[in-house]
Design a protein around this motif. Structure first.
Motif, short mmCIF file in Angstrom:
data_model
loop_
_atom_site.label_atom_id
_atom_site.label_comp_id
_atom_site.label_asym_id
_atom_site.label_seq_id
_atom_site.Cartn_x
_atom_site.Cartn_y
_atom_site.Cartn_z
N SER A 27 45.72 24.44 41.71
CA SER A 27 45.65 23.14 42.39
C SER A 27 46.35 23.18 43.74
N THR A 28 47.31 24.12 43.96
CA THR A 28 47.97 24.21 45.26
C THR A 28 47.01 24.68 46.34
N MET A 29 46.04 25.50 45.96
CA MET A 29 45.01 25.93 46.90
C MET A 29 43.88 24.92 47.00
N ALA A 30 43.57 24.26 45.88
CA ALA A 30 42.48 23.28 45.88
C ALA A 30 42.79 22.10 46.79
N VAL A 31 44.06 21.69 46.83
CA VAL A 31 44.41 20.54 47.67
C VAL A 31 44.16 20.84 49.15
N LEU A 32 44.30 22.10 49.54
CA LEU A 32 44.03 22.48 50.93
C LEU A 32 42.53 22.46 51.22
N ALA A 33 41.73 22.89 50.24
CA ALA A 33 40.27 22.84 50.42
C ALA A 33 39.79 21.41 50.55
N VAL A 34 40.32 20.51 49.71
CA VAL A 34 39.93 19.10 49.77
C VAL A 34 40.36 18.49 51.11
N ALA A 35 41.57 18.80 51.56
CA ALA A 35 42.06 18.26 52.83
C ALA A 35 41.17 18.70 53.99
N THR A 36 40.69 19.93 53.95
CA THR A 36 39.82 20.43 55.02
C THR A 36 38.51 19.66 55.05
N VAL A 37 37.96 19.37 53.87
CA VAL A 37 36.71 18.60 53.79
C VAL A 37 36.88 17.23 54.44
N LEU A 38 38.08 16.66 54.35
CA LEU A 38 38.33 15.35 54.95
C LEU A 38 38.54 15.44 56.46
N VAL A 39 39.22 16.50 56.93
CA VAL A 39 39.58 16.59 58.34
C VAL A 39 38.42 17.09 59.20
N LEU A 40 37.61 18.01 58.69
CA LEU A 40 36.58 18.65 59.50
C LEU A 40 35.58 17.67 60.11
N PRO A 41 35.01 16.74 59.35
CA PRO A 41 34.06 15.80 60.00
C PRO A 41 34.74 14.89 61.03
N LEU A 42 35.99 14.53 60.80
CA LEU A 42 36.72 13.71 61.78
C LEU A 42 36.94 14.50 63.07
N GLY B 58 54.37 21.92 45.81
CA GLY B 58 54.00 23.13 45.10
C GLY B 58 54.54 23.15 43.68
N GLY B 59 55.80 22.73 43.53
CA GLY B 59 56.39 22.70 42.20
C GLY B 59 55.74 21.67 41.30
N VAL B 60 55.49 20.48 41.84
CA VAL B 60 54.88 19.40 41.05
C VAL B 60 53.48 19.78 40.60
N LEU B 61 52.65 20.29 41.53
CA LEU B 61 51.27 20.66 41.19
C LEU B 61 51.22 21.81 40.19
N THR B 62 52.09 22.80 40.39
CA THR B 62 52.09 23.96 39.49
C THR B 62 52.46 23.54 38.07
N ASP B 63 53.44 22.66 37.95
CA ASP B 63 53.89 22.23 36.62
C ASP B 63 52.88 21.31 35.93
N THR B 64 52.11 20.54 36.71
CA THR B 64 51.22 19.55 36.10
C THR B 64 49.76 20.01 36.01
N LEU B 65 49.25 20.62 37.08
CA LEU B 65 47.83 20.98 37.12
C LEU B 65 47.58 22.49 37.20
N GLY B 66 48.65 23.28 37.36
CA GLY B 66 48.48 24.72 37.48
C GLY B 66 48.48 25.17 38.93
N TRP B 67 48.72 26.46 39.14
CA TRP B 67 48.89 26.97 40.50
C TRP B 67 47.62 26.83 41.34
#
Length: 493
Positions: free
Chosen positions: A191-206, A180-189
């Motif tokens: 991105s902390t929610m976006a990473v969860l959306a991307v992870a779901t896209v990967l897990v759901l079809p599996l 959370g700290g790394v993403l907030t400092d580099t890409l903005g807050w």
């Protein structure tokens, strides 16, 4: 008689399913079991990540969305309310109507909600996304654990699977704090929610590909207990709201008191309803089982007290010792690394000594290592003491997580696994929620933060050690060795 049906393709009828892969001997997993475990653990890791990834980003979110400090705490509460309040209901719904189906639905809601929170233009939309994330999590967590416990038979294989899941659960909390700290400092807050959306896209079809459907089948399949569902869900929502807001407003605030009274009243009504209905949402005899009752008490204590330690230690490291957020995250990063080793060791201890004894031993260890933190001062050496103390306490904490999960689900029929795992995961959520308001507030309201932290750590260690003795007595772990089999049979009766 009602039966537990599992299909082995992707949720279609059992008649078209290929024969299931034979389970290997011992604790080894078959290839397909490994794939199932990866999917379920990945989903639970995402949920655990979501619990902590926003903590460091909250000030930035408040500035960007123009949220006041009083509104900002709802970024956490909006998730905690549905994720804890609906666990029992959705766990039982999965038992009756399909765990795989509900798990996939929860993943879809969680991913869509994460995207909503990522793109939110206003506080209202952001909080709505957080609430929907919580609802998705409430469907994912109990069904994932029920799918795990019905996939892996009771014994060394289940203990090992729960060990992997518990390790990733603990690691998810830790990684969330650092990431959370790394993403907030580099890409903005966002991105902390976006990473969860991307992870779901990967897990759901599996998940759609590898998970089997399982549910309670048969002509006498019970109906969903609507009055029980309404009272327990309302009671848990009110209780979690009160505990979540008490840290910022205090227990004397009118809405906190009102919510506490309402929650207590609804939970009492729930017990009355369940004692009188023919097909209860929660079987009261199940909750009175020695392993379920005392196992969940151990889980409640280990979660609530460890979350309190992390909270007050974060304050101590930054406000007393002067560490920045990044170095504070590194302190807890060591804990995450050691947790991986603990996750591999704990199932072996469960196999050797039994889950109840391992639970009691882990609680004792957690309490002792928390007590070592009472030696914290203001010198440089205190940083290293904090690293060692919280890391070793967390190793024991993970052992308690795994052994309480094994204890609380042992001897329970497959058609009640969604219910009992709903109880287990509700214990987790309430434990995470209850510790900070009850004890953490003593540190933030003390005349001296350093003194307040020491008071909290002392009480925390004492509570864990007292609980270890109570759980040991309740589970009768100190019976003579020859009485072990009889004690185990009695505990699960």
């Amino acid at each position: 008689m009602a039966t537990e049906t599992l299909t082995h393709d992707t949720g279609r009828t059992a008649g078209r399913s290929p024969a299931p892969e034979p389970a290997p001997v011992g604790a080894r997993f078959a290839r397909r079991e490994l794939l199932v475990l990866v999917v379920l653990c990945a989903a639970q890791f995402m949920v655990a990540l979501d619990f902590s990834i926003l903590n460091v980003a909250l000030p930035t979110i408040g500035t960007d969305l123009a949220m006041s400090s009083s509104t900002l705490q709802w970024a956490i509460t909006a998730f905690a309310l549905p994720s804890g309040g609906f666990l029992l209901l959705l766990g039982r719904t999965g038992d009756l109507y399909g765990r795989r189906r509900l798990f996939l639905g929860g993943l879809a809601v969680f991913g869509a909600a994460s995207l909503v929170a990522t793109l939110a233009p206003s506080p209202a939309v952001f909080l709505a996304g957080r609430a929907l994330q919580g609802l998705g999590a409430a469907a994912i967590v109990p069904t994932a654990m029920a799918l795990l416990t019905t996939t892996f038979e009771e014994g060394p294989r289940r203990a090992r699977a729960l060990g992997v899941a518990g390790t990733l659960l603990s690691l998810g909390f830790t990684v969330g704090m650092v990431l959370g700290g790394v993403l907030t400092d580099t890409l903005g807050w966002r991105s902390t929610m976006a990473v969860l959306a991307v992870a779901t896209v990967l897990v759901l079809p599996l998940a759609r590909l590898f998970l089997h459907e399982s549910r309670h089948e048969g002509p006498d399949r019970p109906r969903l207990d609507v009055p029980g569902a309404a009272t327990v869900t309302g009671g848990l929502l009110a209780l979690i709201y009160a505990l979540s807001t008490a840290a910022s407003r205090g227990f004397g605030h009118v809405d906190v008191l009102t919510a506490l009274l309402l929650g207590a009243g609804l939970l009492v009504a729930f017990v009355v309803v369940e004692s009188r209905t023919a097909q209860p949402l929660v079987s009261l005899p199940l909750l009175r089982r020695r392993t379920v009752a005392w196992g969940n008490l151990g889980g409640l204590v280990t979660f609530s007290m460890m979350s309190t330690v992390i909270f007050v230690l974060t304050l101590y490291l930054q406000d007393v010792l002067g560490l920045d957020a990044f170095r504070t995250g590194l302190v807890f990063g060591v804990q995450g690394v050691l947790s991986v080793g603990a996750g591999a060791l704990a199932p072996k201890l469960v196999d050797r000594f039994g889950a109840p004894r391992t639970l009691v031993g882990a609680l004792v260890g957690q309490g002792v290592f928390i007590a070592t933190l009472l030696a914290l001062g203001t010198g440089t050496g205190s940083v290293w003491l904090a690293v060692a103390g919280v890391s070793l306490a967390s190793v024991c904490h993970l052992g308690a997580i795994i052994s309480y999960g094994v204890t609380a689900t042992s001897g329970v029929a497959d058609d009640q696994q969604g219910l009992v795992t709903g109880v287990v995961t509700t214990t987790q959520q309430v434990g995470i929620t209850v510790g900070i308001p009850l004890l953490g507030v003593l540190a933030t309201t003390a005349a001296s933060l350093e003194h307040g932290v020491h008071v909290v750590l002392g009480l925390d260690a004492a509570i864990v050690l007292v609980a270890a003795v109570a759980v040991g007595l309740g589970l009768r772990v100190w019976r003579p060795a020859g009485a072990g089999a009889a004690a185990a049979a009695e505990a699960t009766a």
